[in-house]
Design a protein around this motif. Structure first.
Motif, PDB file in Angstrom:
ATOM      1  N   LEU A   1       0.683  -1.239   0.011  1.00  0.00           N
ATOM      2  CA  LEU A   1       0.055   0.140   0.262  1.00  0.00           C
ATOM      3  C   LEU A   1       0.801   1.237   0.063  1.00  0.00           C
ATOM      4  O   LEU A   1       0.528   2.385  -0.631  1.00  0.00           O
ATOM      5  CB  LEU A   1      -0.924  -0.031   1.177  1.00  0.00           C
ATOM      6  N   MET A   2       2.179   1.254   0.570  1.00  0.00           N
ATOM      7  CA  MET A   2       3.115   2.211   0.560  1.00  0.00           C
ATOM      8  C   MET A   2       3.329   2.529  -0.885  1.00  0.00           C
ATOM      9  O   MET A   2       3.538   3.808  -1.070  1.00  0.00           O
ATOM     10  CB  MET A   2       4.164   1.919   1.512  1.00  0.00           C
ATOM     11  N   GLN A   3       3.539   1.583  -1.448  1.00  0.00           N
ATOM     12  CA  GLN A   3       3.926   1.883  -3.049  1.00  0.00           C
ATOM     13  C   GLN A   3       2.764   2.589  -3.806  1.00  0.00           C
ATOM     14  O   GLN A   3       2.866   3.247  -4.763  1.00  0.00           O
ATOM     15  CB  GLN A   3       4.493   0.551  -3.596  1.00  0.00           C
ATOM     16  N   GLN A   4       1.303   2.076  -3.618  1.00  0.00           N
ATOM     17  CA  GLN A   4       0.370   2.666  -4.101  1.00  0.00           C
ATOM     18  C   GLN A   4       0.070   3.990  -3.671  1.00  0.00           C
ATOM     19  O   GLN A   4       0.011   4.716  -4.726  1.00  0.00           O
ATOM     20  CB  GLN A   4      -1.037   1.753  -3.679  1.00  0.00           C
ATOM     21  N   ILE A   5       0.475   4.473  -2.439  1.00  0.00           N
ATOM     22  CA  ILE A   5       0.334   5.816  -1.986  1.00  0.00           C
ATOM     23  C   ILE A   5       1.456   6.630  -2.792  1.00  0.00           C
ATOM     24  O   ILE A   5       1.275   7.546  -3.376  1.00  0.00           O
ATOM     25  CB  ILE A   5       0.561   5.889  -0.621  1.00  0.00           C
ATOM     26  N   LYS A   6       2.641   6.062  -2.864  1.00  0.00           N
ATOM     27  CA  LYS A   6       3.772   6.756  -3.642  1.00  0.00           C
ATOM     28  C   LYS A   6       3.273   7.130  -5.009  1.00  0.00           C
ATOM     29  O   LYS A   6       3.468   8.135  -5.618  1.00  0.00           O
ATOM     30  CB  LYS A   6       4.951   6.207  -3.359  1.00  0.00           C
ATOM     31  N   SER A   7       2.825   6.034  -5.567  1.00  0.00           N
ATOM     32  CA  SER A   7       2.367   6.070  -6.820  1.00  0.00           C
ATOM     33  C   SER A   7       1.278   7.241  -7.192  1.00  0.00           C
ATOM     34  O   SER A   7       1.254   7.724  -8.295  1.00  0.00           O
ATOM     35  CB  SER A   7       2.111   4.490  -7.509  1.00  0.00           C
ATOM     36  N   ALA A   8       0.101   7.355  -6.399  1.00  0.00           N
ATOM     37  CA  ALA A   8      -0.908   8.067  -6.363  1.00  0.00           C
ATOM     38  C   ALA A   8      -0.255   9.429  -6.337  1.00  0.00           C
ATOM     39  O   ALA A   8      -0.757  10.436  -6.974  1.00  0.00           O
ATOM     40  CB  ALA A   8      -1.906   7.629  -5.331  1.00  0.00           C
ATOM     41  N   ARG A   9       0.795   9.804  -5.620  1.00  0.00           N
ATOM     42  CA  ARG A   9       1.130  10.904  -5.602  1.00  0.00           C
ATOM     43  C   ARG A   9       1.829  11.404  -6.607  1.00  0.00           C
ATOM     44  O   ARG A   9       1.776  12.443  -7.125  1.00  0.00           O
ATOM     45  CB  ARG A   9       2.278  11.059  -4.243  1.00  0.00           C
ATOM     46  N   GLN A  10       2.786  10.588  -7.353  1.00  0.00           N
ATOM     47  CA  GLN A  10       3.464  10.756  -8.533  1.00  0.00           C
ATOM     48  C   GLN A  10       2.431  11.140  -9.620  1.00  0.00           C
ATOM     49  O   GLN A  10       2.706  12.001 -10.574  1.00  0.00           O
ATOM     50  CB  GLN A  10       4.374   9.717  -8.828  1.00  0.00           C
ATOM     51  N   ASN A  11       1.243  10.530  -9.666  1.00  0.00           N
ATOM     52  CA  ASN A  11       0.260  10.543 -10.750  1.00  0.00           C
ATOM     53  C   ASN A  11      -0.682  11.931 -10.307  1.00  0.00           C
ATOM     54  O   ASN A  11      -1.611  12.047 -11.127  1.00  0.00           O
ATOM     55  CB  ASN A  11      -0.717   9.309 -10.771  1.00  0.00           C
ATOM     56  N   GLY A  12      -0.447  12.476  -9.351  1.00  0.00           N
ATOM     57  CA  GLY A  12      -1.337  13.783  -9.070  1.00  0.00           C
ATOM     58  C   GLY A  12      -2.653  13.224  -8.308  1.00  0.00           C
ATOM     59  O   GLY A  12      -3.484  14.193  -8.466  1.00  0.00           O
ATOM     60  N   GLU A  13      -2.690  11.877  -7.871  1.00  0.00           N
ATOM     61  CA  GLU A  13      -4.274  11.786  -7.429  1.00  0.00           C
ATOM     62  C   GLU A  13      -4.225  12.137  -5.886  1.00  0.00           C
ATOM     63  O   GLU A  13      -5.521  12.535  -5.648  1.00  0.00           O
ATOM     64  CB  GLU A  13      -4.115  10.466  -7.370  1.00  0.00           C
ATOM     65  N   ILE A  14      -3.269  12.412  -5.298  1.00  0.00           N
ATOM     66  CA  ILE A  14      -3.205  12.970  -3.903  1.00  0.00           C
ATOM     67  C   ILE A  14      -2.148  13.827  -3.694  1.00  0.00           C
ATOM     68  O   ILE A  14      -1.251  13.836  -4.629  1.00  0.00           O
ATOM     69  CB  ILE A  14      -3.211  11.818  -2.922  1.00  0.00           C
ATOM     70  N   ASP A  15      -2.377  14.871  -2.730  1.00  0.00           N
ATOM     71  CA  ASP A  15      -1.421  16.012  -2.848  1.00  0.00           C
ATOM     72  C   ASP A  15      -0.256  15.382  -1.637  1.00  0.00           C
ATOM     73  O   ASP A  15      -0.336  14.495  -1.094  1.00  0.00           O
ATOM     74  CB  ASP A  15      -1.795  17.379  -2.330  1.00  0.00           C
ATOM     75  N   GLU A  16       0.699  16.280  -1.397  1.00  0.00           N
ATOM     76  CA  GLU A  16       1.708  16.162  -0.357  1.00  0.00           C
ATOM     77  C   GLU A  16       1.374  15.925   0.829  1.00  0.00           C
ATOM     78  O   GLU A  16       1.820  15.056   1.686  1.00  0.00           O
ATOM     79  CB  GLU A  16       2.940  17.196  -0.508  1.00  0.00           C
ATOM     80  N   LYS A  17       0.490  16.615   1.339  1.00  0.00           N
ATOM     81  CA  LYS A  17       0.004  16.366   2.797  1.00  0.00           C
ATOM     82  C   LYS A  17      -0.673  15.116   2.744  1.00  0.00           C
ATOM     83  O   LYS A  17      -0.585  14.500   3.888  1.00  0.00           O
ATOM     84  CB  LYS A  17      -0.989  17.663   3.051  1.00  0.00           C
ATOM     85  N   GLU A  18      -1.560  14.601   1.687  1.00  0.00           N
ATOM     86  CA  GLU A  18      -2.184  13.416   1.951  1.00  0.00           C
ATOM     87  C   GLU A  18      -1.379  12.363   2.019  1.00  0.00           C
ATOM     88  O   GLU A  18      -1.264  11.223   2.537  1.00  0.00           O
ATOM     89  CB  GLU A  18      -3.372  13.562   0.773  1.00  0.00           C
ATOM     90  N   GLU A  19      -0.304  12.427   0.993  1.00  0.00           N
ATOM     91  CA  GLU A  19       0.744  11.337   1.100  1.00  0.00           C
ATOM     92  C   GLU A  19       1.422  11.353   2.263  1.00  0.00           C
ATOM     93  O   GLU A  19       1.670  10.199   2.955  1.00  0.00           O
ATOM     94  CB  GLU A  19       1.817  11.597   0.011  1.00  0.00           C
ATOM     95  N   LYS A  20       1.684  12.375   3.056  1.00  0.00           N
ATOM     96  CA  LYS A  20       2.474  12.190   4.338  1.00  0.00           C
ATOM     97  C   LYS A  20       1.718  11.387   5.315  1.00  0.00           C
ATOM     98  O   LYS A  20       1.979  10.659   6.076  1.00  0.00           O
ATOM     99  CB  LYS A  20       2.921  13.391   4.827  1.00  0.00           C
ATOM    100  N   ASN A  21       0.254  11.940   5.321  1.00  0.00           N
ATOM    101  CA  ASN A  21      -0.585  11.448   6.128  1.00  0.00           C
ATOM    102  C   ASN A  21      -0.860   9.948   6.035  1.00  0.00           C
ATOM    103  O   ASN A  21      -0.843   9.109   7.127  1.00  0.00           O
ATOM    104  CB  ASN A  21      -2.000  12.317   6.203  1.00  0.00           C
ATOM    105  N   LEU A  22      -0.919   9.498   4.707  1.00  0.00           N
ATOM    106  CA  LEU A  22      -1.121   7.935   4.551  1.00  0.00           C
ATOM    107  C   LEU A  22       0.015   7.411   4.916  1.00  0.00           C
ATOM    108  O   LEU A  22       0.005   6.087   5.390  1.00  0.00           O
ATOM    109  CB  LEU A  22      -1.571   7.946   3.270  1.00  0.00           C
ATOM    110  N   LEU A  23       1.314   7.863   4.382  1.00  0.00           N
ATOM    111  CA  LEU A  23       2.639   7.167   4.826  1.00  0.00           C
ATOM    112  C   LEU A  23       2.865   7.123   6.282  1.00  0.00           C
ATOM    113  O   LEU A  23       3.380   5.946   6.802  1.00  0.00           O
ATOM    114  CB  LEU A  23       3.812   7.654   4.075  1.00  0.00           C
TER     115      LEU A  23
END
Length: 61
Positions: free
Chosen positions: A23-45
């Motif tokens: 799921l961490m890989q999915q989160i990083k991928s979603a950030r790279q694809n612009g599906e989530i922002d930096e704040k959301e990525e940090k929260n999820l990670l």
């Protein structure tokens, strides 16, 4: 919060350590694809990392 963030956050609620790594890989991928922002990525990670570390307490680590 984005729909993708909500989806990933929900997945994190019921994962084991192996699934959290994936799921961490999915989160990083979603950030790279612009599906989530930096704040959301940090929260999820942070949540995923707590899932990974949560099982180590019983090992005395």
């Amino acid at each position: 919060m984005s729909q993708k963030f909500d989806e990933l956050k929900q997945k994190l609620q019921n994962v084991d350590k192996d699934q959290a790594k994936d799921l961490m890989q999915q989160i990083k991928s979603a950030r790279q694809n612009g599906e989530i922002d930096e704040k959301e990525e940090k929260n999820l990670l942070d949540t995923a990392k707590s899932k990974l570390g949560g099982g180590l307490g019983g090992l005395g680590l």
